[in-house]
Motif scaffolding. Structure first.
Motif, PDB file in Angstrom:
ATOM      1  N   GLY A 213       0.820  -1.197   0.000  1.00  0.00           N
ATOM      2  CA  GLY A 213       0.000   0.000   0.000  1.00  0.00           C
ATOM      3  C   GLY A 213       0.855   1.248   0.000  1.00  0.00           C
ATOM      4  O   GLY A 213       1.972   1.272   0.468  1.00  0.00           O
ATOM      5  N   GLN A 214       0.313   2.321  -0.572  1.00  0.00           N
ATOM      6  CA  GLN A 214       1.037   3.572  -0.579  1.00  0.00           C
ATOM      7  C   GLN A 214       0.045   4.713  -0.554  1.00  0.00           C
ATOM      8  O   GLN A 214      -1.128   4.547  -0.842  1.00  0.00           O
ATOM      9  N   VAL A 215       0.526   5.898  -0.226  1.00  0.00           N
ATOM     10  CA  VAL A 215      -0.288   7.095  -0.219  1.00  0.00           C
ATOM     11  C   VAL A 215      -0.230   7.700  -1.608  1.00  0.00           C
ATOM     12  O   VAL A 215       0.851   8.031  -2.089  1.00  0.00           O
ATOM     13  N   VAL A 223      -2.804  12.141   5.423  1.00  0.00           N
ATOM     14  CA  VAL A 223      -3.274  10.794   5.750  1.00  0.00           C
ATOM     15  C   VAL A 223      -3.149  10.528   7.247  1.00  0.00           C
ATOM     16  O   VAL A 223      -4.089  10.019   7.880  1.00  0.00           O
ATOM     17  N   ALA A 335      -0.104   1.734   5.174  1.00  0.00           N
ATOM     18  CA  ALA A 335      -0.305   2.969   4.424  1.00  0.00           C
ATOM     19  C   ALA A 335       0.877   3.910   4.565  1.00  0.00           C
ATOM     20  O   ALA A 335       1.201   4.657   3.643  1.00  0.00           O
ATOM     21  N   THR A 395      -5.323   5.901   0.186  1.00  0.00           N
ATOM     22  CA  THR A 395      -4.297   4.869   0.403  1.00  0.00           C
ATOM     23  C   THR A 395      -4.529   3.685  -0.524  1.00  0.00           C
ATOM     24  O   THR A 395      -4.456   2.527  -0.110  1.00  0.00           O
TER      25      THR A 395
END
Length: 398
Positions: A213-215, A223, A335, A395
């Motif tokens: 997962g990534q922003v 976030v 995230a 996310t």
């Protein structure tokens, strides 16, 4: 990060850790530790009549005992976060258990109220260290099972929160020093189980989805800010229902006994809910679980505004709100895997939310009346749902 069931992600497993973070005995000891911190937090309230009689306190002065505990908890989370990764896991957890034991014993034996408050603060520091340390390690220590294990761990907090007041009720509030001393002694055997905890800090990202997962399209600060808002708001709902449910039920026509029993059922359902969601966490993503939880508690709070449904609706709130705290931590770690202090920030924020919820909700009730309690909390719950939906979009998976 994805909303797919976790089972679908297992076709691309992440590399296994070189060694498990917890042995079987250490997992059991960690659950016992959470029973103890749940009991510690819940012991102060039932003992207030004895505090007042022994030290000649007003109600507000007696309430400072729990406030000192929460202040110490925030200090403990932030302090041990600074130490996390610089010293071994065993030292962090061992010193936390020792501080809880010393603080609880000091509270039991304190000759004056200021000394008792200082001891409560010290016990709170240990409480915060255990809460932060075990949540952080469970969030990254069990691979795709971390969410399930976190729910089981935090369910034991609820067991302690139920058993603590029950024990005070059995022995009588005037014997609270003996209860606190027994609590202090119960911490000590847990020190012997720390050999089963891996000493080095694991790297986040071994949970669901292998840390993919990534922003996207949002700043990391935004976030984290919304995660903090989600934790503060949901703890405000949790504390608001626990604090005002009896008063609301009595206002709409229920007897004091029914109101008290319904409130106990609310806390019981929070514990049951965490055990029930553990197997679901192996099949569904954290995002899906938290979305359903926020939607469910919003609907239940709306239903609680109908007097005939209120006791049952509040029980539903307890069931739905239960998974949010433990389920959000692995999601946060995936995230924002590089934001090492993110877990400490949201755990500390949840404690601050519990302290701030009382005065804020009390002021709102002064303006709107007791009957509006479920609708006020419904509005806060709807904000939790909005925050969750925003986080899902912010996310997304690659």
């Amino acid at each position: 990060m994805t909303d797919q069931p976790i089972a679908q992600l297992d076709s691309h497993p992440s590399p296994a850790s070189p060694a498990p973070i917890f042995s079987g005995a250490a997992v059991v000891a960690s659950c016992v530790g959470f029973v103890l911190i749940g009991a510690l937090q819940a012991l102060y309230g039932p003992a207030i009549p004895a505090f007042r009689g022994e030290f000649g306190l007003s109600p507000s002065a007696a309430g400072l005992g729990l406030s000192a505990h929460f202040v110490g908890g925030v200090v403990g989370v932030l302090l041990f976060d600074r130490l996390f990764g610089r010293v071994g896991n065993r030292l962090v957890l061992g010193s936390s258990y020792a501080l809880m034991a010393v603080g609880a014993a000091g509270f039991a034996l304190a000759p004056e109220w200021p000394a008792a408050l200082a001891a409560a603060l010290l016990a709170g520091v240990g409480f915060g260290g255990v809460d932060y340390g075990l949540n952080q390690l469970f969030a990254v220590g069990f691979g795709h099972r971390s969410t399930a294990m976190l729910n089981i761990l935090n369910a034991h907090f609820g067991i302690g929160a139920i058993l603590g007041p029950a024990l005070i009720g059995v022995v009588g509030s005037e014997h609270y020093p003996a209860v606190f001393l027994c609590f202090a002694l119960a911490n000590l055997p847990l020190l012997l189980c720390l050999r089963g905890v891996r000493n080095e800090v694991p790297v986040p990202g071994g949970g669901e989805g292998g840390g993919r997962g990534q922003v996207l399209g949002r700043s990391l600060g935004s976030v984290l800010g919304v995660f903090v808002a989600l934790y503060v708001l949901h703890v405000a709902v949790e504390a608001g229902v626990g604090g005002w449910e009896p008063t609301h039920l009595e206002t709409v026509g229920y007897g004091a006994g029914v109101a008290a029993t319904a409130t106990s059922v609310y806390w019981l359902m929070m514990t049951v809910g965490r055990f029930l969601v553990a197997p679901l966490a192996l099949r569904f993503s954290a995002q899906a679980i938290i979305t359903v939880s926020c939607a469910g508690m919003t609907v239940c709070l709306l239903a609680a505004s109908v007097p005939a449904l209120a006791p049952y609706a509040y029980a539903g709130v307890g069931l739905f709100i239960a998974p949010i705290f433990p389920t959000g931590l692995p999601w946060l770690n995936r995230a924002a895997p590089r934001a090492r202090r993110a877990g400490a920030v949201v755990i500390a924020a949840s404690m601050v939310g519990g302290v701030a919820a009382g005065p804020a909700l009390g002021k709102a009730i002064e303006w709107s009346g007791i009957r509006a309690v479920p609708l006020l909390l419904c509005g806060v719950s709807a904000m939790c749902l909005a925050a969750t939906l925003w986080l899902i979009r912010a996310t997304r998976s690659q």
